[in-house]
Write an enzyme that holds these catalytic residues in place. Structure first.
Site, PDB file in Angstrom:
ATOM      1  CD  GLU A 176      25.782  -9.490  -0.042  1.00 45.10           C
ATOM      2  OE1 GLU A 176      25.457  -8.329   0.300  1.00 45.10           O
ATOM      3  OE2 GLU A 176      26.080  -9.783  -1.204  1.00 45.10           O
ATOM      4  CD  GLU A 188      22.587  -7.342  -3.807  1.00 45.88           C
ATOM      5  OE1 GLU A 188      22.814  -6.215  -4.252  1.00 45.88           O
ATOM      6  OE2 GLU A 188      22.284  -7.563  -2.624  1.00 45.88           O
TER       7      GLU A 188
HETATM    8  C1  GLA Z   1      24.719  -5.869  -1.630  1.00 48.37           C
HETATM    9  C2  GLA Z   1      25.853  -6.413  -2.469  1.00 48.37           C
HETATM   10  C3  GLA Z   1      27.186  -6.341  -1.802  1.00 48.37           C
HETATM   11  C4  GLA Z   1      27.340  -5.041  -1.053  1.00 48.37           C
HETATM   12  C5  GLA Z   1      26.210  -4.906  -0.064  1.00 48.37           C
HETATM   13  C6  GLA Z   1      26.289  -3.667   0.789  1.00 48.37           C
HETATM   14  O1  GLA Z   1      24.032  -6.797  -0.941  1.00 48.37           O
HETATM   15  O2  GLA Z   1      25.624  -7.725  -2.915  1.00 48.37           O
HETATM   16  O3  GLA Z   1      28.176  -6.466  -2.797  1.00 48.37           O
HETATM   17  O4  GLA Z   1      27.310  -3.985  -1.944  1.00 48.37           O
HETATM   18  O5  GLA Z   1      25.004  -4.835  -0.773  1.00 48.37           O
HETATM   19  O6  GLA Z   1      25.273  -3.629   1.745  1.00 48.37           O
END
Ligand code: GLA
Ligand code: ZN
Length: 675
Positions: free
Chosen positions: A307, A154
């Site tokens: 994710e 991210e």
């Molecule tokens: C993000 C991060 C993860 C985690 C999630 C929690 O997407 O990439 O490492 O922190 O949020 O929702």
């Protein structure tokens, strides 16, 4: 996965797997493998936040645990999505090289800690990333389980104001403008005595110089991409056959993802809708659909939902547990829009730290005997039946332009109406008309998207219209394309300077009109638009138009305040033939009822068709992925759809259905035409 390497699984089903958090619990690690098999998990992301575990001091490496993790997953049938660890840095690195930590605009070096907060320009950080990434690539590059690189985590566009970043910004400006004269002209520095006479005077924290602030945002986004390129260079060199992704987020983190996407092999993103935040999930579903289509459109290819939460998250104001059915519904929504995966954050709930209450496939309870696990496992079996869609495209004839840089410029702008700009929401609102109608729709950039492949392009509030884009739109319409633009389109050029002589800038002749002025509609006012005898509400903004050839499709019913010369019956929606194409203009914000009616008419007229011939009930979405139709019910009640005379094969239940489709509440049916 789509790049056709042999031995790849079809649709991916997996999770972030934080093996390193459980090294002292061998029984847990054994259990993980068993449960993964049970849940139909075929790919897991590892090593995302493992830097301190992999390199305990500069050059002191510990790969044993990762070797073991790789082997165990491989034997267990899971592919590995291996992360590079730059998302969170080890303490020794910040201690040894303080420059890796970001600096605020007032010159404070941020303390070590948290994550996603390194300086993108720091040579020391870049070198450290290249070193560890090279090691990872050399060690695991030929491991048969390695499927994909998950680079960092991210990335975001939070700026760093350290001397290295500021110097790099000056170099970036020199390249862009060549001279200070050119820069001063582009930034309009005759305003408020802002003229710069040396590059070193430029410090990008003055919100009153719009050209500078926008360039700083562009630089920061570009510097993140540059960082990504440097950290991926060893991966490209050592493992040229392993594709690269990095997990994008919702499109409001200060990065121009249209630009970023060019540099990755596969787009992936982290999807966290706020299900059940409202009594109805339909708006949330529309938003998720918009984001999925945006991610598919970055490269015009399937993407990965890398994710999502199998249960509740823990970082929203309130995160409700998913109602029964919602997990499968929202996961299949991603597949319907072009995802080739359902991946979770996270496999197992961590025991400590800020995310210890975030949802996971396996909770602290430690068993597979839970509602969440059962839905995850059920989804695992469903995905196996859908492998046929992996290479299937989504073929859209309509597109909505969502332009990051224009959005930044609009956010920076101080308008007569500031409280309701809502660029992203407005793009989503226009997109919603297509979503509700079951018309496949891309969400594209304005700079290099191939306009010609679309029959209709929508420009909601494209405030910053670069001259090149205006020229390309002109050509597109001239040769038969159809465009619908709204108020606040084409106000400034690529340097954030207002167009002179009428807006939409450079296109007034194409639209057959010019905007005289834009009024704000206050919350207490009632303004209406009449179209085809029906009355709709006008909201937030309304333009007073001067027509020069456009014909009127809808009118305002009341006069617009502030413009004595603008009587009732002034034009609210217009159409203008230009060359072989048509340019529509909507002079006000409106609700979904008008958008549905307007786009319904426009699509009908210009041959942009829904993917099914039957009427789609409210709250139901139908998506077509290469002939596989996903019928998704986001409402709380069962729905029956009439499709008289049509026969479909129900793929999940291996049955034939004809004449009607029955959906449970939060239910999904996946069908193909059967003749
Ligand atoms: C993000 C991060 C993860 C985690 C999630 C929690 O997407 O990439 O490492 O922190 O949020 O929702
Ligand atoms: Zn910096």
């Amino acid at each position: 996965m789509t790049d056709g390497k042999s031995g790849e699984p079809g649709l991916l089903h997996g999770a972030d797997y934080n093996y390193e958090q459980w090294l002292d619990f061998p029984e847990v690690l054994d259990q993980d493998l068993e449960y993964m098999r049970e849940a139909g998990i075929n790919a897991v992301s590892i090593g995302i936040f493992s830097w301190a575990m992999l390199e305990s001091d500069e050059g002191v490496y510990h790969f044993d645990w990762l070797d073991e993790c790789f082997e165990r997953l491989h034997k267990n049938g899971q592919k590995v999505i291996l992360a590079t660890p730059s998302g969170a840095k080890p303490a020794w690195l910040s201690e040894q090289y303080p420059e890796v930590c970001q600096m605020t605009a007032d010159g404070r070096r941020q303390p070590h800690g948290g994550r996603h907060n390194h300086c993108r320009t720091s040579k020391k950080y870049r070198e450290a990333c290249v070193r560890i990434n090279t090691r990872l690539a050399e060690r695991y590059g030929s491991h048969p389980a390695l499927l994909l690189w998950h680079v960092s985590n991210e990335y975001n566009g939070v700026p760093c104001y350290c001397p290295h970043c500021i110097a790099a910004f000056h170099e970036w400006l020199k390249k862009r403008y060549g001279s200070l004269e050119a820069l001063n002209a582009a930034w309009y520095t005759s305003f408020w005595s802002h003229c710069f006479t040396a590059w070193e005077q430029i410090f990008p924290n003055d919100a009153s110089i719009h050209g500078m602030i926008l360039d700083w945002q562009r630089f920061t986004s570009g510097q993140t991409i540059d960082f990504f390129l440097e950290e991926t260079a060893p991966l490209r060199r050592v493992t040229p056959d392993i594709p690269i992704t990095t997990n994008f987020q919702r499109p409001d983190v200060g990065l121009d993802y249209h630009e970023f996407a060019r540099q990755v092999d596969i787009v992936s993103w982290d999807n966290y809708p706020r299900w059940h935040r409202e009594a109805s999930d339909v708006d949330e579903a529309l938003q998720a659909a918009f984001f999925h289509d945006l991610h598919r459109s970055y490269k015009g290819k399937p993407f990965l939902m890398i994710e999502s939460s199998p249960g509740a998250t823990n970082w929203q104001e309130n995160s409700k547990a998913k109602k029964s059915g919602m997990h499968i519904l929202s996961s299949l929504q991603a597949i319907a829009h072009g995802s080739n995966s359902v991946q979770y954050f996270q496999w197992r709930q961590s025991r400590g730290g800020i995310e210890k209450f975030h949802g996971a496939v396996i909770s602290h309870l430690g068993t597979a005997d839970t509602g969440i696990f059962r839905e995850v496992a059920a989804l695992g079996s469903i995905l196996q039946k859908l492998n046929g869609v992996v290479a299937a495209p989504v073929d859209a004839k309509a597109a909505v332009i969502y332009d990051f840089q224009s959005g930044w410029a609009l956010d920076n702008a101080q308008l007569p109406g500031n409280v309701e700009k809502n660029y992203q929401k407005e793009c989503m609102a226009h997109y919603g008309a297509f979503w509700r109608a079951g018309i496949p729709c891309d969400v594209i950039g304005s700079l290099d998207a191939a306009f010609e492949k679309y029959a209709l392009i929508v420009l909601p509030m494209l405030y910053m219209l670069r001259e090149e884009t205006a020229a390309r739109l002109r050509r597109y319409i001239d040769t038969g394309g159809v465009v619908a633009a709204t108020y606040l389109t084409g106000i400034v050029n690529g340097n954030d300077l207002c167009y002179l002589g009428g807006t939409p800038g450079n296109l007034t002749d194409v639209f057959g009109l010019a905007v005289e002025s834009t009024d704000v509609i206050a919350a207490y006012e009632k303004r209406h638009i009449v179209m085809d005898g029906k009355t709709f509400q006008a909201l937030a903004y309304a333009d007073a138009l001067r027509l020069s050839g456009a014909s009127v499709l809808a009118e305002f019913t009341e006069s617009l305040t502030g413009f004595e010369n603008t009587p009732a019956n002034s034009p609210a929606i217009t159409a203008h033939q230009y060359g072989a194409g048509t340019a529509y203009y909507l002079a006000a914000r409106t609700g979904p009822d008008l958008l549905d009616a307007f786009y319904g008419g426009v699509c009908g007229k210009h041959g942009v068709k829904p993917c099914v011939p039957w009427e789609i009930p409210p709250g139901v979405s139908v998506q077509d992925r290469g002939g596989t139709l996903f019928v998704l019910n986001f409402t709380e009640y069962p729905v029956e759809i009439a499709c008289k005379g049509l026969k479909y094969r129900d793929i999940l239940n291996d049955a034939i259905i004809c004449d009607r489709i029955m959906l449970l509440s939060l239910g999904v049916i996946i069908i193909r035409r059967y003749n």
